[in-house]
Write a protein that holds these residues in place. Structure first.
Motif, mmCIF file in Angstrom:
data_model
loop_
_atom_site.group_PDB
_atom_site.id
_atom_site.type_symbol
_atom_site.label_atom_id
_atom_site.label_comp_id
_atom_site.label_asym_id
_atom_site.label_seq_id
_atom_site.Cartn_x
_atom_site.Cartn_y
_atom_site.Cartn_z
ATOM 1 N N GLY A 83 8.956 4.256 -14.039
ATOM 2 C CA GLY A 83 7.931 4.296 -15.265
ATOM 3 C C GLY A 83 6.833 5.522 -13.761
ATOM 4 O O GLY A 83 7.192 5.955 -13.234
ATOM 5 N N LYS B 210 14.235 -3.064 -7.591
ATOM 6 C CA LYS B 210 14.222 -1.971 -5.760
ATOM 7 C C LYS B 210 12.736 -2.209 -5.796
ATOM 8 O O LYS B 210 12.515 -1.940 -4.458
ATOM 9 C CB LYS B 210 15.296 -0.616 -6.231
ATOM 10 N N GLY C 130 13.754 6.363 -17.489
ATOM 11 C CA GLY C 130 14.221 6.174 -16.176
ATOM 12 C C GLY C 130 13.041 5.609 -15.185
ATOM 13 O O GLY C 130 12.548 5.423 -16.578
ATOM 14 N N ARG D 110 5.715 2.609 4.399
ATOM 15 C CA ARG D 110 5.377 3.898 3.722
ATOM 16 C C ARG D 110 4.420 4.827 4.166
ATOM 17 O O ARG D 110 5.052 6.054 4.389
ATOM 18 C CB ARG D 110 4.778 3.211 2.380
ATOM 19 N N PRO E 114 10.566 0.932 -15.068
ATOM 20 C CA PRO E 114 9.006 0.925 -14.310
ATOM 21 C C PRO E 114 9.470 -0.394 -12.779
ATOM 22 O O PRO E 114 9.895 -1.170 -13.679
ATOM 23 C CB PRO E 114 8.523 0.715 -14.805
ATOM 24 N N TYR F 44 7.172 8.193 4.683
ATOM 25 C CA TYR F 44 6.185 9.616 3.658
ATOM 26 C C TYR F 44 4.943 10.248 3.741
ATOM 27 O O TYR F 44 4.314 10.725 3.347
ATOM 28 C CB TYR F 44 6.686 9.024 1.656
#
Ligand code: LLP
Length: 412
Positions: A237, A58, A235, A311, A273, A315
């Motif tokens: 990184g 992703k 999960g 981004r 990661p 965020y």
């Protein structure tokens, strides 16, 4: 792999001013050496501990990037049938693929089973039920891990924090043992591992280690009950240093702590990661279109916008913005904004930056992860090209979209 020689910013041995002039802007540019070095930092740090580094597709799913990592031996963490298709097209090995995600569809699960992926990271009992039924129909056995929700605070942006019980992710770690027990009745499922992922852009790895300890405790208890648990999936990184003054946690130090926890366990470690492999390896090149001032505020209008890199808007993420050619003028403080018709369309706000003029190029740094993949055609802007640098050479790995691309598949 991005550094100045004199006043010119280079990616590896390629001067970005030349590249921007020839490839056009906006454009994403990636350093192949940086991508490989970051992947190897994980792979080598695990050393002789049995491990599998499954790159999180992703973060950047371009075929050439996937091919680079596949050739280096990486496994892949996918979250959709589309990502699996990409991995296969890029020459990735499906038997090194783990499939994460809270909402896998029957079609996607079927495709993954037929492709022979390594295992599913399951997030609910109904998902286990579905995978078992689809595996039975195909006469195969599906390996699975339960993604546990350890209720650990990752201390990151709330949109990318996933390990608290109020989040939609995983199965409550306190209920997981009972779910593994009930899953024994599914004859087409095989328990392979335990997985957890508490969030992304984590700069202090201690919550990850806390979650790993909890997952290890569960894995040991399951093994004691005769469940054939073979791996522990940590999960995603580590986070990266987006600000010049930040320091990214060291991959080696983190892996050593994981080593210490898992050395005696006999478990294979998996890690997924994304950001730390491709993030620092990429930049978004953009050209200054205009300078303007509204009242006291100074604006640098560039040709890249929120549709190219969302981004900052989504965020409030910080990306350093570096001049592709340094000048000796005193710095300015400005908002760097794009052409999209929203006030949320900014790449930086109130930023002390180089005193650039129309025609100058800027590099928005650390944009290799969650950059292009989150881009869109908003405002009917063609998606930008991607370029891969390899030493002194570079090549376009995705062409700039054209106007006809914008209307492909549409009818009047
Ligand atoms: N594994 C799972 C199950 C994940 O959900 C993620 C990221 C990863 C691995 C990779 O994590 P990384 O190593 O990249 O931290 N769009 C956001 C980031 C979303 C992350 C989602 N999950 C951003 O731009 O910051």
């Amino acid at each position: 792999m991005f550094s100045y020689s004199g006043n010119d910013l280079y990616c590896e041995q390629v001067p970005l001013a030349d590249l921007a002039a020839r490839a056009g802007t906006p454009a994403y540019v990636y350093s192949s050496q940086a991508i490989l070095a970051n992947y190897r930092a994980y792979d080598e740090a695990f050393g002789d501990l049995p491990h599998s580094v499954c790159y999180a597709v992703k973060a950047n799913s371009s075929l050439a990037v996937l091919a680079l990592l596949a050739k280096a031996g990486a496994g892949f963490d996918i979250v959709s049938g589309g990502e699996l298709y990409r991995v296969i097209q890029a020459g990735g090995d499906p038997s090194k693929v783990v499939y994460s995600g809270v909402g896998k569809t029957a079609a996607e699960v079927g495709y993954a089973l037929e492709s022979g992926i390594h295992s599913f990271n399951c997030e609910s009992e109904s998902e286990l039920n579905l995978i078992d039924a689809l595996a039975a129909r195909r006469g195969v056995k599906a390996g699975f891990s339960i993604r546990v929700n350890p209720d650990v605070d990752a201390a990151t942006h709330p949109y990318i924090s996933t390990g608290l019980s109020r989040h939609k992710f995983g199965i409550d770690i306190r209920e997981a043992a009972a779910v593994y027990e009930r899953a024994r009745r599914y004859s087409n499922l095989a328990a392979e591992g335990v997985s957890c992922h508490i969030g992304s852009q984590i700069l202090d790895p201690s919550p990850i280690l806390e979650a790993v300890s909890k997952a290890l405790e569960l894995a040991s208890a399951l093994r004691a009950e005769g469940q054939p648990i073979r791996h522990l999936d940590l999960g995603g990184g580590l986070g990266i240093a987006y600000r010049a003054e930040e320091e990214a946690p060291a991959i080696r130090g983190f892996v050593e702590s994981v080593h210490a926890l898992l050395r005696e366990s006999g478990l294979t470690v998996m890690i997924e990661p994304g950001r730390s492999i491709v993030g620092p390896a990429g930049a978004l090149l953009t050209r200054v279109l205009y300078r303007k001032r509204n009242g006291p505020r100074e604006f640098v209008v560039v040709d890249a916008a929120m549709n190219d890199l969302i981004r900052p808007a989504l965020y409030h993420a910080h990306h350093e913005i570096a001049p592709v050619r340094r000048n000796s003028l005193p710095p300015i403080t400005a908002d760097v904004v794009g052409p999209v018709c929203e006030s949320g369309d900014f790449l930086a706000r109130d930023r002390e930056m180089a005193n650039v003029m129309p025609g100058d190029f800027l590099a928005v740094r650390d944009a290799g992860a969650y950059g292009f993949v989150l881009s869109s055609n908003y405002n009917s802007r063609p998606r930008v090209p991607e370029v891969l640098v390899e030493g002194t050479g570079w090549r376009v790995i995705r062409q700039r979209e054209t106007y006809p691309d914008l209307i492909r598949g549409e009818v009047v």
